[in-house]
Structure formats: structure tokens, C-alpha cells
Design an enzyme around this catalytic site. Structure first.
Site, mmCIF file in Angstrom:
data_model
loop_
_atom_site.group_PDB
_atom_site.id
_atom_site.type_symbol
_atom_site.label_atom_id
_atom_site.label_comp_id
_atom_site.label_asym_id
_atom_site.label_seq_id
_atom_site.Cartn_x
_atom_site.Cartn_y
_atom_site.Cartn_z
ATOM 1 N N HIS A 202 0.708 -1.490 0.183
ATOM 2 C CA HIS A 202 0.296 0.058 0.390
ATOM 3 C C HIS A 202 0.910 1.332 -0.067
ATOM 4 O O HIS A 202 -0.113 2.388 -0.306
ATOM 5 C CB HIS A 202 -0.228 0.016 0.913
ATOM 6 C CG HIS A 202 -1.734 -1.136 1.267
ATOM 7 N ND1 HIS A 202 -2.679 -0.677 0.244
ATOM 8 C CD2 HIS A 202 -2.455 -2.473 1.552
ATOM 9 C CE1 HIS A 202 -3.723 -1.526 0.748
ATOM 10 N NE2 HIS A 202 -3.312 -3.060 1.367
ATOM 11 N N LYS B 238 -8.294 14.338 5.089
ATOM 12 C CA LYS B 238 -7.585 12.438 4.394
ATOM 13 C C LYS B 238 -6.154 12.640 6.252
ATOM 14 O O LYS B 238 -6.476 14.418 6.565
ATOM 15 C CB LYS B 238 -6.530 13.005 3.551
ATOM 16 C CG LYS B 238 -6.402 13.941 3.611
ATOM 17 C CD LYS B 238 -4.872 14.140 1.551
ATOM 18 C CE LYS B 238 -5.995 14.361 0.923
ATOM 19 N NZ LYS B 238 -6.554 13.002 -0.246
ATOM 20 N N ARG B 239 -5.523 11.512 6.386
ATOM 21 C CA ARG B 239 -4.311 12.320 7.570
ATOM 22 C C ARG B 239 -3.702 12.738 7.255
ATOM 23 O O ARG B 239 -3.329 13.849 5.983
ATOM 24 C CB ARG B 239 -3.684 10.697 7.945
ATOM 25 C CG ARG B 239 -4.318 9.647 8.357
ATOM 26 C CD ARG B 239 -4.750 9.811 10.163
ATOM 27 N NE ARG B 239 -4.192 10.192 10.457
ATOM 28 C CZ ARG B 239 -4.055 9.422 11.071
ATOM 29 N NH1 ARG B 239 -4.602 7.849 11.441
ATOM 30 N NH2 ARG B 239 -2.657 9.357 11.910
ATOM 31 N N LYS C 110 1.175 14.347 1.485
ATOM 32 C CA LYS C 110 -0.811 15.105 1.195
ATOM 33 C C LYS C 110 -0.628 15.857 1.106
ATOM 34 O O LYS C 110 -0.788 16.541 0.140
ATOM 35 C CB LYS C 110 -1.093 14.125 2.525
ATOM 36 C CG LYS C 110 -0.897 13.164 2.033
ATOM 37 C CD LYS C 110 -2.144 12.397 3.624
ATOM 38 C CE LYS C 110 -2.265 10.896 3.625
ATOM 39 N NZ LYS C 110 -3.495 9.983 2.111
ATOM 40 N N THR D 250 -8.083 7.283 -1.363
ATOM 41 C CA THR D 250 -9.689 6.686 -2.515
ATOM 42 C C THR D 250 -10.859 7.600 -1.869
ATOM 43 O O THR D 250 -11.350 7.569 -2.002
ATOM 44 C CB THR D 250 -9.951 5.233 -0.983
ATOM 45 O OG1 THR D 250 -9.477 5.792 -0.064
ATOM 46 C CG2 THR D 250 -10.030 3.832 -1.330
ATOM 47 N N LYS E 18 -14.258 9.043 -3.477
ATOM 48 C CA LYS E 18 -15.238 9.042 -2.785
ATOM 49 C C LYS E 18 -16.226 10.492 -3.196
ATOM 50 O O LYS E 18 -17.918 10.643 -3.017
ATOM 51 C CB LYS E 18 -15.616 9.147 -0.912
ATOM 52 C CG LYS E 18 -15.244 7.607 -0.651
ATOM 53 C CD LYS E 18 -14.709 7.907 0.901
ATOM 54 C CE LYS E 18 -14.604 6.552 0.708
ATOM 55 N NZ LYS E 18 -13.438 6.529 1.842
HETATM 56 N N1 CRA Z 1 -1.936 5.232 4.090
HETATM 57 C C1 CRA Z 1 -2.059 4.655 0.585
HETATM 58 O O1 CRA Z 1 -1.021 5.996 1.063
HETATM 59 C C2 CRA Z 1 -3.474 4.028 0.038
HETATM 60 C C3 CRA Z 1 -4.276 3.528 1.566
HETATM 61 C C4 CRA Z 1 -5.302 2.187 0.527
HETATM 62 C C5 CRA Z 1 -2.286 3.748 2.057
HETATM 63 C C6 CRA Z 1 -3.051 5.383 0.549
HETATM 64 O O2 CRA Z 1 -2.994 6.402 -1.294
HETATM 65 O O3 CRA Z 1 -5.268 4.565 -1.040
HETATM 66 O O4 CRA Z 1 -3.135 2.885 1.515
HETATM 67 N N2 CRA Z 1 -1.081 3.351 2.866
HETATM 68 O O5 CRA Z 1 -4.520 1.234 -0.109
HETATM 69 C C7 CRA Z 1 -1.138 2.428 3.650
HETATM 70 O O6 CRA Z 1 -1.614 2.232 4.597
HETATM 71 C C8 CRA Z 1 0.613 1.470 5.131
HETATM 72 O O7 CRA Z 1 0.480 1.816 3.887
HETATM 73 C C9 CRA Z 1 -2.783 5.016 3.493
HETATM 74 O O8 CRA Z 1 -3.529 4.279 4.080
#
Ligand code: CRA
Length: 804
Positions: free
Chosen positions: A354, A545-546, A551, A653, A657
């Protein structure tokens, strides 16, 4: 018929199950009674689903994840079971709206962000597609922390979400298993003279499953999310008992219960704490034992068909110790030889990556492994030795290559590289968007890709259209259903049929009206939680988002400061009035992210109190952003900010949405943005910034000072930022922020993308002023969102990886 029954059940649960004579104002009892009423309707279907699966010969998937960010369950179950009418009717007896009662439910916040919410969307899609997929996770006592803002700063509060009980979980103590820690490996010869191993002198804890029902969309299927809670075994600390310290020994129970106490609040960054490794192993071991026990119950100890009937999908490297644990269980407990066990392991494990961020790539110290999981370390060493022999065969004499690929990173403090273990131990490795998968193949996992090109594949993320359109935006959902029918709810590609309606004047007017209503809801949320007045006639520009440097919430702030500067200078010609909303949590140990939150709040304060700005700009930071707030935010957004440094956001994601709910995107060529832009057409997407290749190239001789000096708007923004204008009595607090922008080592390239961002923002503002053009763009976005349903993603997993 069910209407009367729902009403009767609600009364019965309020009186008998909860034993209350009078419902208080808080709606908590009513919520619980309603949850039990809905749950009754799940339980029978749940049993039937399990029954059916027992008799079917299909392959099963265990989705192993340290995170499931579920949000609320009640309204989702009401939607999926088609109970809305009946429930609304029943609530009339109590003079209540469903929405008010639903507010009494706390979010199940068992995840950090995208990765955890993706797992939750996947569960909804699997149940809706009637696929035999079980989620395995941890029942954290404390979920994602509650964020408050005090004096502009994030303060964390514990999220004791189970305090008032959880009507959605069913404890299944009869299915508890034991999980071992510490101790040592012992080798012995069995009666046939074969070399065997066992793990002895261990300290064990009990893993107790709590099952959560996952209803499919109106299809009578109910899948399972099994969450493990750690408990002390009955014979804990026998010695201390015998030594007479009874109370101390009982108190020691806490140690076992600590394992599942709290979710680590780091998004896409590891923190390497021992307790976290305990959580990972606890989940992996309990879940595998659960699956193996079921297998043995039906097939005895014949594992020859096991691999054809099981898949373990690893959600990032977090549960990857499962590779070694499956080997251990098969060899030590079920007495298979290495080759048979390895054949099963590497044909049942599949790994999803991810992130490319180096700080998220998990490594565990060999020393820690040796102490906590000695038998597993032995197995990892053996896997590695056999793997390195293969590497040597492929690249004879290439020692450097062996070192790069090794599961063990050598050095003063040797480490186990979990991603390498995951790749070596699995038959599928996937990324989460096209660009991300390409970058994995060409960069991070390049050598592995050369070795095993067929293992690698892409599965672009998606989100469930049930929660993220039908439930969160009922007015829009009903309009869509009215004009094209309701097929889109289970086949989102069908929503493309909306596109021609963008030419219809009266349809556009209805579309716009719904957006205004949703903006009103969002405006109320912002008023309540931020005490800032948004104006629904302005453009709603949102980034939630976080909080993370990659970001680039900071780039958003620079734009806000630029708009502020323009208004103050009187340069408002052609300017579109906006309300900017930013929300998100910072990891508690991430100082820069916390400073960025403080900066947003300070800038917001200066902007909002200045009467000159009122007609042009309003800014708010929304505290405690979570699943439930997104359900109000995405329907009420005009412009979605997806502005990460290209190459850093694996997918995203939230972008999907917003798109589904008719927002236009301003974004970089990163993650799934690229696919979103392709789907909606470049004329309906506000693109800016360097692409991933250009980011890498520009880093060579990056000179932000020169960029700032050459751009008078950026100079003005930096001057405001550095003059203390936003931190009058807090000297120096933003120095690190401005220094990072000015640094030639700023890997997020904020200054590099400033100018094109400002230009794209202007373009968005200009289009917004043409109401019809904007409404068309909004309709086109929803109409093009079909690909981003998690149903499509899950069908792809099922077709290519799981082969269900
Ligand atoms: N932080 C990615 O950074 C992605 C999600 C789900 C992340 C996002 O861009 O949409 O995963 N990666 O695939 C992550 O958690 C450990 O890595 C995320 O949520």
C-alpha cells in the site's frame, strides 16, 4: 408485514433486553434496542450463509488486516437489509427520526485511514457479491484516538468505543485459541527418526474471537468479520500463585490483555514497538489456527487439497509473519515436511503493498524476533537460505544482489525485512493503482519483479457505492435511481447512463439543488464543530485525510495565504469566493504534521476575523475527522483536493468518494487520480504539478530559493508566513515549516508545484462561476465513477488472485 414486527421487536428489546422503563433523552437505549432489532434479522441469515458455505466446495479467502475502519453499522445494516421504511415507522412511536438515533452510535475506528477503510469497503463488496471472504482483525479496546483542537493544536483523547457495549459483536469463546510467545525452539527425532521441531517453554495468551456480521446488499448473505481479543489463560503465572502472591498474579492478567488494548495511530509509517509485533503475530497466529482447525474438522490431517481451497490476503506487511507461522503450524503441529508446507504456504499467501514510502517499510530487529518468536525466526532463516540459493542460481556470483534481496538485512543491528518475506512467501504481489504498481515493479521491488514477473499485478482501489453514495447522499441516490433505475447500487458502471442528462436543463437544476442541500448539511457541521460560518453560495473546497507532508496540506495553506494576500491587496478581479475546509489527524509523534494543523488553525483565525475577507474567503479546520464526518463532507463538496507530491500517494480513496458525489478534483498525476482523470476526461479535472518522473528529475538540482525569488506571489506568501503574521505572540513556531519549503532537500517539492497549483485553482474558480458548466462537470464526475466501486476491485481480486 415486517413493519409491525420491527415495531414489536423494538419494544420488546427496549423492555426485555435492556430492561428500561423509560427512554432517556440521549437516544442511547433506543439505539441499542434498534440495533438488537436489526441484528435479529442478521443472525438467521448469518447462520444460513455459514451453513451454505460448509456445503460448498469453493475456495475461501481470509482477509488478514491489522485495521478495519468500519464507522457506524446501524444505518448500513438498515440500508443493506432494506429496513428503512419499517424502522422509520417503528420509531414514530418514540417521536424520533432514524438520523437522530443513528447519531448515538460510536464509530468503530479500528484503523488509521485509507488502508483500514479499504478493508471495510472490501468486506461490504464481498458480502454484496456473495463471496466467501472472512475478515480477520483485532478487537482493539481503544480505536483511533479522538482529536480535539485546543489553542489551534491537536490534543489526543483515548477512544474507549466499547464503553457502552457493542451490540454488533458476538463473543465466541468456544472458538478461542492459544497464541505463544517467548520460550525456545527444541529439535528432536520422531519415532520414524525424522527431524522435528517444537516451540517449548512458551508463555501463552488466549485469543478470543468476537464476530461481527457483514450484511450484503439485499441478498440474504451475511459474511463475518472475526476480531480477536487477547486474554490471560487460566493457568497464568502458576509459580506466583504457588509462591502465595495471589493478587499480584491476578493483576498480571493485564499483561496478556495489553496486546489488543490499543490501535497504533500511525498511518503509512512504522514505529517498531515490541507490542506492535505482538499484535501482528497474535492476529496471524490466531487467524491461521482458526482456519486450520476448521480444515481439520472436515478433512482430517489431509492437507493435499488445502491450497486449492484457501487464500490468505495480507493487507500490507502488517500480518506478514503469517508466512512463517503457517510453516510452523503445518510442520510442528500437523507434522508436514518442509517442502509440503512450503508448497502450501507459497500458494495460499497473497500480499498487497500500500505504499512506497520508505518510512512505512516494516523491519523488525532480529534480536527482538529471537526473544519474542524464536521458532519463527528459525523458520525465516531457513526460508531465506533457500531463497538466497535461488538468487545465486539466477545471478551467479552477484553478492550485492543477494544482499539487496535477502529477507535479513545484515549490519550491526540485523533486521527482518517484512516486505521481502511477504514477496518470497506469496504467489501474488499487488499494488493499489496503476502508477503505484508500475513504480513497485520498476523501483522498490525491481529485482523481485525480474525474478518473478508473473507474481506482480495491479488492483486499483475502490469504495463501496452503498455507504459512499446510496447511504451518505440519499437525495442524490434517489434522483439517480429515478432517472436510470437502481442498478447502479450493485453495478456502478451503470451510472455512466447519467452522462447524457448533463445536457438536460431541468436535470441540472435538480442536481444543483441537491448539492446546495448537502452543502447546507456540511455548513451546519462546520458551524457546530468549528464555529465558522460557511456560505453555501461560495465554492466548497475540501481536503480531508491524514495530515502528512507528502499529502501537502501545506500547499493548500500556501494557496489560502495567497488568496488572503490578494484580497488584502484589493486584487479581487475575477476571484471566486470560497470556503476552504481542512481536516485530518496527525500521528501523535509526528511533529511537523502537528505544526501544520496549528498553521491551518492560525491562518483560519486571521482570515475569519478580518471583515475584508468575509465576502471572499472562509477557512476552517474540522476536528476529529473520521468515517462518519466524511459521510456529511463528501456530498457537500464542490472541489476535492488531491494534491500529493506525484509518486507518493499509492492510490487514495477519498478522491473516489468525492468524485462519486459529484465533486470535481484538483490534483496531481498521482495514485488513482490518474485513472480518475482518464475516466472523467481531462477537461473535467484540474490538473497541476510535476508528474512522478519529473519529481525525480527535478530533485537533482532543486532550488526552491530561486523559485520563490522568481515568483512574486510565492514571495509574498513566504513573507507573510515568515513575518509572524499568523503567529503574533508565538514567536518562531512556524520556522520549521518555512525552512522545509526553502530547503533544497524538500522531497515534497512544495515550492516547485506552487505556481501551477495557483493556476489550476484559478481555473477551477473560473469554471465555478459558470453554474451550468460546473454542474455539467459535477454530473460527469459522478457518471464516470463506475470504475471506482470496490465491487469492481473485488471482482478483479477474485478473478485474478483468489480465483473463486
Ligand atoms: N495510507 C496509501 O497511502 C491508499 C491506502 C489504501 C495507504 C493510500 O494512498 O489509498 O493505503 N497506505 O490502499 C498505507 O497505509 C501502509 O500503507 C494509506 O492508507
Amino acid at each position: 408485514m415486517d413493519e409491525a414486527q420491527v415495531a414489536a421487536d423494538l419494544k420488546r428489546h427496549a423492555r426485555l433486553s435492556l430492561g428500561c422503563d423509560r427512554l432517556s433523552d440521549s437516544h442511547r437505549y433506543l439505539y441499542n434496542a434498534l440495533a438488537l432489532t436489526v441484528r435479529d434479522r442478521l443472525v438467521e441469515r448469518w447462520r444460513l450463509t455459514r451453513e451454505q458455505r460448509r456445503h460448498s466446495a469453493t475456495r475461501r479467502v481470509s482477509y488478514l488486516s491489522l485495521e478495519f475502519l468500519m464507522g457506524r453499522a446501524l444505518t448500513n445494516a438498515v440500508l443493506n437489509l432494506d429496513l428503512e421504511q419499517a424502522v422509520r415507522e417503528a420509531l414514530k412511536d418514540y417521536g424520533c427520526q432514524l438520523e437522530e438515533v443513528a447519531e448515538a452510535e460510536r464509530d468503530a475506528g479500528l484503523g488509521n485511514g485509507g488502508l483500514g477503510r479499504l478493508a471495510a469497503c472490501f468486506l461490504d463488496s464481498c458480502a454484496s457479491l456473495q463471496l466467501p471472504v472472512t475478515g480477520y482483525g483485532i478487537r482493539y479496546e481503544y480505536g483511533m484516538f479522538h482529536q480535539r483542537i485546543a489553542d489551534g493544536q491537536q490534543v489526543e483523547y483515548p477512544d474507549h468505543w466499547l464503553r457502552d457495549g457493542n451490540p454488533w459483536e458476538m463473543e465466541c469463546s468456544e472458538n478461542a485459541v492459544r497464541v505463544s510467545f517467548f520460550g525456545r525452539s527444541e529439535y528432536y527425532r520422531d519415532r520414524d527418526g525424522r527431524q522435528r521441531a517444537r516451540w517449548s517453554a512458551t508463555q501463552d495468551v488466549l485469543a478470543v474471537p468476537y464476530d461481527v456480521p457483514i450484511p450484503g446488499y439485499r441478498n440474504d448473505t451475511v459474511n463475518t468479520l472475526r476480531l480477536w481479543k487477547s486474554e490471560a489463560t487460566d493457568e497464568f503465572n502458576l509459580q506466583e500463585f504457588n509462591a502465595g502472591s495471589y493478587t499480584e498474579a491476578v493483576a498480571e492478567k493485564n499483561l496478556a490483555e495489553q496486546i489488543t488494548m490499543v490501535l497504533y495511530p500511525n498511518d503509512a509509517s512504522e514505529n517498531g514497538k515490541e507490542l506492535r509485533l505482538r499484535q501482528q503475530y497474535f492476529l496471524a497466529s490466531a487467524s491461521l489456527q482458526d482456519v486450520l482447525r476448521d480444515w481439520v474438522r472436515e478433512h482430517g490431517d489431509d492437507f493435499s487439497q488445502f491450497a486449492g481451497k484457501n487464500v490468505f490476503q495480507l493487507n500490507d506487511t502488517h500480518p506478514t509473519v503469517a508466512v512463517a507461522e503457517l510453516m510452523r503450524l503445518l510442520m510442528d503441529d500437523y507434522l508436514l515436511g518442509w517442502d509440503a508446507a512450503w508448497e502450501i504456504t507459497r500458494s495460499t499467501m497473497a500480499y498487497t503493498n500500500h505504499t512506497l514510502l520508505p518510512e512505512a517499510l516494516e523491519k523488525w530487529s532480529v534480536g527482538l524476533f529471537e526473544e519474542l518468536l524464536p521458532r519463527l525466526l528459525d523458520i525465516i532463516y531457513e526460508i531465506n537460505a533457500r531463497f538466497l540459493a535461488l538468487v545465486a542460481e539466477r545471478w551467479p556470483g552477484d553478492v550485492a544482489r543477494q544482499q539487496q534481496l535477502s529477507i535479513i538485512e545484515e549490519g550491526d543491528h540485523p533486521q527482518v525485512r517484512m516486505a521481502h518475506l511477504a514477496i518470497v512467501g506469496s504467489y501474488s504481489v499487488n499494488g493499489v493503482a496503476a502508477l503505484h504498481t508500475r513504480l513497485l515493479q520498476q523501483g522498490l521491488f525491481r529485482d523481485f519483479y525480474q525474478l518473478w514477473p508473473d507474481k506482480f499485478n495491479n488492483k486499483t482501489n475502490g469504495v463501496t457505492p452503498r455507504r459512499w453514495l446510496a447511504h451518505c447522499n440519499p437525495e442524490l441516490g434517489e434522483l439517480v435511481t429515478e432517472v436510470i433505475g437502481d442498478r447502479w447500487i450493485t453495478d456502478l458502471e451503470d451510472i455512466a447512463r447519467l452522462r447524457p442528462l448533463a445536457d438536460d436543463y431541468s436535470f441540472r437544476a435538480r442536481w444543483r439543488k441537491i448539492k446546495q442541500n448537502n452543502k447546507q448539511r456540511l455548513q451546519q457541521l462546520v458551524q457546530r464543530d468549528c464555529n465558522v460560518s460557511f456560505d453555501v453560495d461560495m465554492l466548497f473546497d475540501v481536503q480531508v485525510k491524514r495530515i502528512h507532508e507528502y499529502k501537502r496540506q501545506l500547499l493548500n495553506v500556501l494557496h489560502i495565504i495567497h488568496l488572503y494576500d490578494r484580497v488584502v491587496r484589493g486584487d479581487t478581479a475575477g476571484m471566486q469566493p470560497r470556503c476552504v475546509l481542512i481536516g485530518g489527524k496527525a500521528a501523535p509523534g509526528y511533529a511537523m504534521a502537528k505544526t501544520i494543523i496549528k498553521l491551518v488553525n492560525n491562518v483560519a483565525r486571521v482570515v475569519n476575523k478580518d471583515p475584508r475577507l468575509k465576502p471572499w474567503l472562509r477557512v476552517a479546520f474540522l476536528p476529529n475527522y473520521r468515517v462518519t464526518s466524511m459521510e456529511v463532507i463528501c456530498p457537500g463538496t464542490d472541489l476535492s483536493e488531491q494534491i500529493s507530491t506525484a509518486g507518493k500517494e499509492a492510490s487514495g480513496t477519498g478522491n473516489m468518494k468525492f468524485m462519486m458525489n459529484g465533486a470535481a478534483t484538483i490534483g496531481t498525476l498521482d495514485g488513482a487520480n490518474i485513472e480518475i482523470r482518464e475516466a472523467v476526461g481531462e477537461e473535467n479535472f484540474f490538473l497541476f504539478g510535476l508528474d512522478a518522473a519529473a519529481v525525480v528529475a527535478a530533485r537533482e538540482d532543486y532550488d526552491p530559493e530561486a523559485i520563490i525569488a522568481a515568483d512574486k506571489d510565492l514571495s509574498a506568501v513566504m513573507k507573510l508566513l515568515e513575518s509572524g503574521h499568523f503567529n503574533m505572540f508565538e514567536t518562531g513556531i512556524f520556522d520549521a515549516v518555512s525552512a522545509s519549503i526553502r530547503s533544497p532537500h524538500d522531497i515534497w517539492m512544495t515550492a516547485a508545484d506552487f505556481r501551477s497549483y495557483i493556476t489550476a485553482q484559478r481555473a477551477a474558480g473560473t469554471v465555478y462561476q459558470d453554474r451550468d458548466a460546473w454542474t455539467r462537470m459535477s454530473i460527469y464526475n459522478t457518471a464516470a465513477s463506475g470504475r471506482f466501486s470496490s465491487d469492481r476491485t473485488i471482482i478483479d481480486y477474485s478473478d485474478d488472485i483468489w480465483r473463486l
